[in-house]
Motif scaffolding. Structure first.
Motif, PDB file in Angstrom:
ATOM      1  N   GLU A  66       6.801  32.779  43.618  1.00  0.00           N
ATOM      2  CA  GLU A  66       6.759  31.733  42.595  1.00  0.00           C
ATOM      3  C   GLU A  66       5.355  31.687  41.997  1.00  0.00           C
ATOM      4  O   GLU A  66       4.378  31.470  42.710  1.00  0.00           O
ATOM      5  CB  GLU A  66       7.120  30.377  43.189  1.00  0.00           C
ATOM      6  CG  GLU A  66       7.102  29.245  42.167  1.00  0.00           C
ATOM      7  CD  GLU A  66       7.445  27.906  42.786  1.00  0.00           C
ATOM      8  OE1 GLU A  66       6.634  27.421  43.613  1.00  0.00           O
ATOM      9  OE2 GLU A  66       8.518  27.354  42.478  1.00  0.00           O
ATOM     10  N   ASN A  95       9.672  24.600  38.257  1.00  0.00           N
ATOM     11  CA  ASN A  95       9.196  23.443  39.007  1.00  0.00           C
ATOM     12  C   ASN A  95       8.148  22.703  38.185  1.00  0.00           C
ATOM     13  O   ASN A  95       7.053  23.206  37.953  1.00  0.00           O
ATOM     14  CB  ASN A  95       8.601  23.896  40.347  1.00  0.00           C
ATOM     15  CG  ASN A  95       8.229  22.725  41.245  1.00  0.00           C
ATOM     16  OD1 ASN A  95       8.154  21.582  40.801  1.00  0.00           O
ATOM     17  ND2 ASN A  95       7.991  23.004  42.514  1.00  0.00           N
ATOM     18  N   SER A 154       7.364  19.435  39.004  1.00  0.00           N
ATOM     19  CA  SER A 154       7.091  18.271  39.836  1.00  0.00           C
ATOM     20  C   SER A 154       5.683  17.735  39.605  1.00  0.00           C
ATOM     21  O   SER A 154       4.700  18.477  39.666  1.00  0.00           O
ATOM     22  CB  SER A 154       7.258  18.643  41.314  1.00  0.00           C
ATOM     23  OG  SER A 154       6.919  17.562  42.153  1.00  0.00           O
ATOM     24  N   GLN A 177       6.090  27.507  38.869  1.00  0.00           N
ATOM     25  CA  GLN A 177       5.708  26.112  39.074  1.00  0.00           C
ATOM     26  C   GLN A 177       4.557  25.789  38.130  1.00  0.00           C
ATOM     27  O   GLN A 177       3.542  26.494  38.101  1.00  0.00           O
ATOM     28  CB  GLN A 177       5.275  25.839  40.514  1.00  0.00           C
ATOM     29  CG  GLN A 177       4.852  24.385  40.723  1.00  0.00           C
ATOM     30  CD  GLN A 177       4.425  24.083  42.146  1.00  0.00           C
ATOM     31  OE1 GLN A 177       4.364  24.976  42.992  1.00  0.00           O
ATOM     32  NE2 GLN A 177       4.131  22.831  42.416  1.00  0.00           N
ATOM     33  N   SER A 223      13.896  29.700  38.172  1.00  0.00           N
ATOM     34  CA  SER A 223      13.469  28.455  38.815  1.00  0.00           C
ATOM     35  C   SER A 223      12.259  27.895  38.081  1.00  0.00           C
ATOM     36  O   SER A 223      11.284  28.620  37.842  1.00  0.00           O
ATOM     37  CB  SER A 223      13.117  28.708  40.282  1.00  0.00           C
ATOM     38  OG  SER A 223      12.565  27.555  40.889  1.00  0.00           O
ATOM     39  N   GLU A 251      16.207  18.407  40.986  1.00  0.00           N
ATOM     40  CA  GLU A 251      15.369  17.449  41.698  1.00  0.00           C
ATOM     41  C   GLU A 251      14.895  16.372  40.717  1.00  0.00           C
ATOM     42  O   GLU A 251      14.178  16.668  39.765  1.00  0.00           O
ATOM     43  CB  GLU A 251      14.157  18.150  42.313  1.00  0.00           C
ATOM     44  CG  GLU A 251      14.495  19.220  43.338  1.00  0.00           C
ATOM     45  CD  GLU A 251      14.830  18.633  44.695  1.00  0.00           C
ATOM     46  OE1 GLU A 251      14.399  17.484  44.955  1.00  0.00           O
ATOM     47  OE2 GLU A 251      15.510  19.308  45.485  1.00  0.00           O
ATOM     48  N   SER A 288      10.809  16.166  39.785  1.00  0.00           N
ATOM     49  CA  SER A 288      10.357  15.078  40.644  1.00  0.00           C
ATOM     50  C   SER A 288       9.062  14.468  40.114  1.00  0.00           C
ATOM     51  O   SER A 288       8.129  15.187  39.720  1.00  0.00           O
ATOM     52  CB  SER A 288      10.109  15.583  42.073  1.00  0.00           C
ATOM     53  OG  SER A 288      11.302  16.054  42.641  1.00  0.00           O
ATOM     54  N   VAL A 333      17.418  26.544  39.168  1.00  0.00           N
ATOM     55  CA  VAL A 333      16.696  25.493  39.883  1.00  0.00           C
ATOM     56  C   VAL A 333      15.738  24.791  38.925  1.00  0.00           C
ATOM     57  O   VAL A 333      14.931  25.445  38.261  1.00  0.00           O
ATOM     58  CB  VAL A 333      15.894  26.068  41.075  1.00  0.00           C
ATOM     59  CG1 VAL A 333      15.129  24.965  41.802  1.00  0.00           C
ATOM     60  CG2 VAL A 333      16.814  26.803  42.044  1.00  0.00           C
ATOM     61  N   LEU A 334      15.840  23.461  38.872  1.00  0.00           N
ATOM     62  CA  LEU A 334      14.945  22.664  38.022  1.00  0.00           C
ATOM     63  C   LEU A 334      14.430  21.469  38.812  1.00  0.00           C
ATOM     64  O   LEU A 334      15.213  20.668  39.320  1.00  0.00           O
ATOM     65  CB  LEU A 334      15.674  22.179  36.770  1.00  0.00           C
ATOM     66  CG  LEU A 334      14.858  21.290  35.806  1.00  0.00           C
ATOM     67  CD1 LEU A 334      13.658  22.058  35.264  1.00  0.00           C
ATOM     68  CD2 LEU A 334      15.735  20.788  34.669  1.00  0.00           C
ATOM     69  N   ASN A 335      13.112  21.363  38.926  1.00  0.00           N
ATOM     70  CA  ASN A 335      12.484  20.276  39.669  1.00  0.00           C
ATOM     71  C   ASN A 335      11.699  19.389  38.713  1.00  0.00           C
ATOM     72  O   ASN A 335      10.697  19.815  38.142  1.00  0.00           O
ATOM     73  CB  ASN A 335      11.554  20.840  40.749  1.00  0.00           C
ATOM     74  CG  ASN A 335      11.043  19.772  41.699  1.00  0.00           C
ATOM     75  OD1 ASN A 335      11.010  18.590  41.363  1.00  0.00           O
ATOM     76  ND2 ASN A 335      10.645  20.173  42.891  1.00  0.00           N
ATOM     77  N   LYS A 362       2.347  30.018  40.179  1.00  0.00           N
ATOM     78  CA  LYS A 362       1.828  28.655  40.034  1.00  0.00           C
ATOM     79  C   LYS A 362       0.802  28.655  38.913  1.00  0.00           C
ATOM     80  O   LYS A 362      -0.245  29.304  39.019  1.00  0.00           O
ATOM     81  CB  LYS A 362       1.213  28.181  41.350  1.00  0.00           C
ATOM     82  CG  LYS A 362       2.207  28.180  42.510  1.00  0.00           C
ATOM     83  CD  LYS A 362       1.560  27.717  43.807  1.00  0.00           C
ATOM     84  CE  LYS A 362       2.484  27.860  44.994  1.00  0.00           C
ATOM     85  NZ  LYS A 362       3.691  27.031  44.882  1.00  0.00           N
ATOM     86  N   ARG A 408      10.352  32.885  38.956  1.00  0.00           N
ATOM     87  CA  ARG A 408      10.204  31.526  39.477  1.00  0.00           C
ATOM     88  C   ARG A 408       8.804  31.021  39.122  1.00  0.00           C
ATOM     89  O   ARG A 408       7.810  31.687  39.410  1.00  0.00           O
ATOM     90  CB  ARG A 408      10.415  31.499  40.996  1.00  0.00           C
ATOM     91  CG  ARG A 408      11.779  31.992  41.420  1.00  0.00           C
ATOM     92  CD  ARG A 408      11.919  32.127  42.933  1.00  0.00           C
ATOM     93  NE  ARG A 408      11.793  30.824  43.572  1.00  0.00           N
ATOM     94  CZ  ARG A 408      10.918  30.540  44.522  1.00  0.00           C
ATOM     95  NH1 ARG A 408      10.083  31.471  44.959  1.00  0.00           N
ATOM     96  NH2 ARG A 408      10.868  29.339  45.046  1.00  0.00           N
TER      97      ARG A 408
END
Length: 437
Positions: free
Chosen positions: A49, A96, A98, A74, A94, A149, A125, A121-123, A51, A72
């Motif tokens: 993933e 992220n 968050s 973030q 994916s 999320e 948060s 996938v989806l975050n 970042k 993926r």
């Protein structure tokens, strides 16, 4: 003839590089052209993933990620448009986001303007500005989404759940932690109780409803009727559910983990309902349910004896309850009884005699146990983790005293002789949360 690493085939180098952590994967790419080419092989980056801090334009960023097969991402900080990411990675799997507090419905709406079939996938948060409007976009364009999320998205309402139930039929995992506006009506939408408006998310396997204060037993009725594939259900801090709701859950044969932590209205009667059903739970958490007592342990032994993990922290249980339970719990691996202040050495001796498969036990705040009981516990053949928290054993009296006491070296070495054993004793000179080998 001497063989040098430079003679290795690129495929062999790629295989070696695949074992490196992400930072070192990037570093080997800077050594030479041959290593760079080998390190860019997609097998090296499988499952990684990326970042990212999106602060300024970087034309080479997304082509580089795509060349390495990274799908993926973030986003650690978002100072550019989210559409910059979606356009740069059309095959993203994916995403992220968050904690991206500045993400708004408008920003998300500009990013999701067409179907993205690859995104699973989806975050979102703690993206606190996100509302039901964004869920409409997600339901419209992310039809293949499997994990969503939304923990801490406190502006989400039942209308948002209706949109999810309408568009995300492949959803397997949904986190609604602290979505304070969600009520029984919204859970009904997810469970397909309003088929005329939405089919529902009937493939859900993981559902987190922690701290959704408006939920009542009616939500549990909806869940039991519509979400029959559910495996994990987190209802912790849901003060509106009661013992009666456990009747609905008691026949969910696919459910293997149930979290009722700090559900103040759950008592021995609720545990009785669960034990009398057809559940095959492997994990149950009723910590801080102050109406749970020794009778619950008897019910667990009768009907939930297949449990592998049981958490009873701060429950009103005693040695008598332990005595009622231990003889039937042959599968139990983890037992958390921290802050159960009525447990004494007698209870620990019963645990040591009968729960021989235990790998971890939490005794934090159990102030009535002494060195004698602990010595019995440490003889468990499979024990790897023993949590004693902040309690001290004195050399002379062999008891635990609160308020930041120190665990003696002698005590720690009882487990230190075990391979890969972990003793959680703040203040111990052998280290905090470290493996003693």
């Amino acid at each position: 003839m001497e063989t040098h690493i430079s003679c290795l085939f690129p495929e062999i180098l790629a295989m070696i590089f695949s074992y490196l952590d992400v930072r070192d994967k990037g570093r080997v790419a800077q050594v030479c052209t041959a290593w760079r080419d080998a390190s860019y092989h997609k097998s090296v980056w499988r499952g990684v993933e990326a970042k990212l801090h999106l602060r300024r334009a970087n034309p080479s960023l997304f082509p580089s990620l795509q060349a390495r097969g990274i799908r993926r991402v973030q986003i650690l900080s978002l100072r550019r448009s989210l559409s910059y990411v979606i356009q740069g990675m059309p095959n993203i799997e994916s995403l992220n986001l968050s904690g991206c507090y500045n993400l708004t419905d408008n920003g998300l709406g500009h990013a999701f303007v067409q179907e993205i079939p690859s995104l699973k996938v989806l975050n979102l948060s703690l993206c606190k500005q996100i509302t039901d409007s964004s869920l409409g976009r997600i339901a419209q364009y992310l039809k293949n989404l499997e994990v969503l999320e939304l923990g801490g998205c406190s502006n989400i309402t039942n209308t948002g759940l209706l949109l999810i139930a309408w568009g995300l039929h492949r959803l397997k995992s949904l986190n609604l932690r602290s979505c304070r506006h969600v009520s029984d009506v919204g859970i009904g939408h997810l469970a397909g109780m309003t088929r005329s408006a939405a089919e529902g998310c009937l493939s859900l396997e993981y559902l987190t409803l922690q701290d959704c204060q408006k939920l009542t037993d009616l939500s549990l009725k909806h869940i039991s009727k519509g979400l029959t594939k559910l495996k994990v259900l987190n209802l912790s801090f849901c003060g509106g559910i009661s013992d009666a709701g456990m009747i609905h859950l008691s026949h969910m044969t696919s459910l293997w983990s149930l979290n009722l932590r700090s559900c103040d209205n759950i008592s021995d009667t609720g545990i009785m309902h669960l034990a009398m059903g057809t559940l095959r739970l492997s994990g149950l958490d009723v910590s801080f349910c102050d109406k749970i007592g020794d009778q619950s342990l008897a019910y667990i032994a009768q009907g939930l004896y297949q449990l592998k993990s049981l958490s009873l922290c701060s429950c009103h249980i005693s040695d008598d309850g332990i005595n009622r339970m231990v003889r039937q719990m042959h599968e139990l691996r983890t037992l958390n009884i921290g802050q159960c202040v009525r447990i004494t050495d007698k209870g620990l001796e019963l645990i040591a005699d009968h729960l021989t498969q235990l790998t971890g036990i939490d005794l934090y705040g159990c102030t009535k146990i002494t060195k004698r009981g602990l010595e019995r516990i440490t003889q468990l053949p499979c024990l790897k983790v023993l949590n004693l928290g902040l309690w001290q054993m004195t050399e002379k009296r062999g008891i635990f005293l609160g308020k930041g006491g120190r665990v003696t070296h002698t005590r720690c070495r009882l487990l230190a002789s075990r391979p890969a054993a972990s003793l959680l004793c703040p203040g111990c000179s052998l280290g905090l949360n470290k493996s003693h080998i």
